[in-house]
Structure formats: structure tokens, C-alpha cells
Write a protein that holds these residues in place. Sequence first.
Motif, PDB file in Angstrom:
ATOM      1  N   GLU A 137       0.830  -1.198   0.000  1.00 31.35           N
ATOM      2  CA  GLU A 137       0.000   0.000   0.000  1.00 31.35           C
ATOM      3  C   GLU A 137       0.866   1.250   0.000  1.00 31.35           C
ATOM      4  O   GLU A 137       1.993   1.232   0.510  1.00 31.35           O
ATOM      5  CB  GLU A 137      -0.909   0.043   1.235  1.00 31.35           C
ATOM      6  N   GLY A 144       0.355   5.928  -0.287  1.00 34.62           N
ATOM      7  CA  GLY A 144      -0.536   7.076  -0.412  1.00 34.62           C
ATOM      8  C   GLY A 144      -1.041   7.640   0.893  1.00 34.62           C
ATOM      9  O   GLY A 144      -1.728   8.667   0.902  1.00 34.62           O
ATOM     10  N   ARG A 156      -5.646   9.599  -1.971  1.00 34.29           N
ATOM     11  CA  ARG A 156      -5.867   8.387  -2.752  1.00 34.29           C
ATOM     12  C   ARG A 156      -4.838   7.341  -2.356  1.00 34.29           C
ATOM     13  O   ARG A 156      -3.627   7.575  -2.458  1.00 34.29           O
ATOM     14  CB  ARG A 156      -5.777   8.643  -4.256  1.00 34.29           C
ATOM     15  N   SER A 170      -3.186   3.508  -2.847  1.00 35.93           N
ATOM     16  CA  SER A 170      -2.952   2.492  -3.870  1.00 35.93           C
ATOM     17  C   SER A 170      -2.474   1.217  -3.204  1.00 35.93           C
ATOM     18  O   SER A 170      -1.789   1.264  -2.175  1.00 35.93           O
ATOM     19  CB  SER A 170      -1.890   2.954  -4.870  1.00 35.93           C
ATOM     20  N   CYS A 171      -2.801   0.107  -3.808  1.00 34.12           N
ATOM     21  CA  CYS A 171      -2.329  -1.201  -3.324  1.00 34.12           C
ATOM     22  C   CYS A 171      -1.955  -2.018  -4.549  1.00 34.12           C
ATOM     23  O   CYS A 171      -2.822  -2.346  -5.358  1.00 34.12           O
ATOM     24  CB  CYS A 171      -3.416  -1.886  -2.514  1.00 34.12           C
ATOM     25  N   VAL A 172      -0.675  -2.316  -4.667  1.00 28.75           N
ATOM     26  CA  VAL A 172      -0.165  -3.063  -5.813  1.00 28.75           C
ATOM     27  C   VAL A 172       0.125  -4.492  -5.409  1.00 28.75           C
ATOM     28  O   VAL A 172       0.861  -4.726  -4.434  1.00 28.75           O
ATOM     29  CB  VAL A 172       1.106  -2.418  -6.382  1.00 28.75           C
ATOM     30  N   ARG A 214     -10.200  -0.324  -9.485  1.00 26.02           N
ATOM     31  CA  ARG A 214      -9.066  -1.213  -9.705  1.00 26.02           C
ATOM     32  C   ARG A 214      -8.620  -1.135 -11.145  1.00 26.02           C
ATOM     33  O   ARG A 214      -9.411  -0.828 -12.048  1.00 26.02           O
ATOM     34  CB  ARG A 214      -9.398  -2.658  -9.325  1.00 26.02           C
ATOM     35  N   ASP A 215      -7.343  -1.440 -11.354  1.00 27.34           N
ATOM     36  CA  ASP A 215      -6.762  -1.555 -12.680  1.00 27.34           C
ATOM     37  C   ASP A 215      -6.231  -2.971 -12.787  1.00 27.34           C
ATOM     38  O   ASP A 215      -5.175  -3.287 -12.222  1.00 27.34           O
ATOM     39  CB  ASP A 215      -5.644  -0.519 -12.855  1.00 27.34           C
ATOM     40  N   THR A 228      -3.735  -3.562  -9.392  1.00 31.60           N
ATOM     41  CA  THR A 228      -3.756  -2.480  -8.413  1.00 31.60           C
ATOM     42  C   THR A 228      -5.192  -2.113  -8.061  1.00 31.60           C
ATOM     43  O   THR A 228      -6.055  -2.045  -8.933  1.00 31.60           O
ATOM     44  CB  THR A 228      -3.031  -1.238  -8.969  1.00 31.60           C
ATOM     45  N   TYR A 238      -7.381   0.870  -5.838  1.00 24.77           N
ATOM     46  CA  TYR A 238      -7.272   2.234  -5.318  1.00 24.77           C
ATOM     47  C   TYR A 238      -8.415   2.513  -4.354  1.00 24.77           C
ATOM     48  O   TYR A 238      -9.484   1.927  -4.445  1.00 24.77           O
ATOM     49  CB  TYR A 238      -7.331   3.250  -6.453  1.00 24.77           C
ATOM     50  N   LYS A 290     -10.031   6.164  -3.252  1.00 25.81           N
ATOM     51  CA  LYS A 290     -10.077   7.617  -3.235  1.00 25.81           C
ATOM     52  C   LYS A 290     -10.963   8.038  -2.094  1.00 25.81           C
ATOM     53  O   LYS A 290     -12.133   7.662  -2.029  1.00 25.81           O
ATOM     54  CB  LYS A 290     -10.621   8.161  -4.561  1.00 25.81           C
TER      55      LYS A 290
END
Length: 121
Positions: free
Chosen positions: A6, A8, A19, A21-23, A71-72, A77, A79, A81
Motif C-alpha cells: 500500500e 498514499g 488516494r 494504492s495497493c499493488v 481497480r486496474d 492495483t 485504489y 479515493k
Amino acid sequence: QVQLVESGGGLVEAGGSVRLSCVASGSGRSINAMRWFRQTPGKQRELVASITGGGRTNYADSVKGRFTISRDNAKNTVYLKMDNLKPEDTAVYSCNADYGDTLGRTYRTYWGQGTQVTVSS
């Protein structure tokens, strides 16, 4: 070795935005649901938001209308927000991810270490 990292978090004033993020990395397997949790000392961990592999979302009542999960899948990843932050949103925010087997069934859930979000009044 699967890892969720994580980023941000930080210090933000009430009413502000952050925001997270978690990759996820370390596996080529599919990821089903991904989630954000939060925890403060002395309290139970709370599920904040979740998103399925297909993009269906769900939120805790306390954050509806203020937080948005997305998510992407290409980047593995997720997210979060967070808008209109309140001091009571202060917590360590962690993500988790359900990894699927070759048939897409969840076989294990992995967790990140968490990132601190502090909202000042």
C-alpha cells in the motif's frame, strides 16, 4: 511470493482528500475480489470497501458517498479515493486480495502491511 504494498497514506486536514494504492505482485494468477480495511487501536478491523473482479463495488455505510474504490486489473492495483475526510477516518488502511486458481476459484487471500492515514481537525 505474493506481495501487496500500500501507498498514499499520510497527514491530511479534515475535508481533504487522499488516494491510496495497493499493488499486488509475485503471481500470475487471477485476482478476484480486492478490499480495503481500516483499523484503529482498540477497535476491530473494519471493512471499508470491496470490489469484485468484474468491478462491482460495496461500501461501509460510514464512507458511502465519500470514498470510491476502483481497480486496474492490468496493473494488479486497487485504489481507494477518500474525499471529505473526517478525523474519525484516521486509521491504518490495509488491502487484501483473493487469488484464484486455474478455474478462477479463490484459493488464498493475501494482505498488505497497511498505510497510516491521519486526518487532523
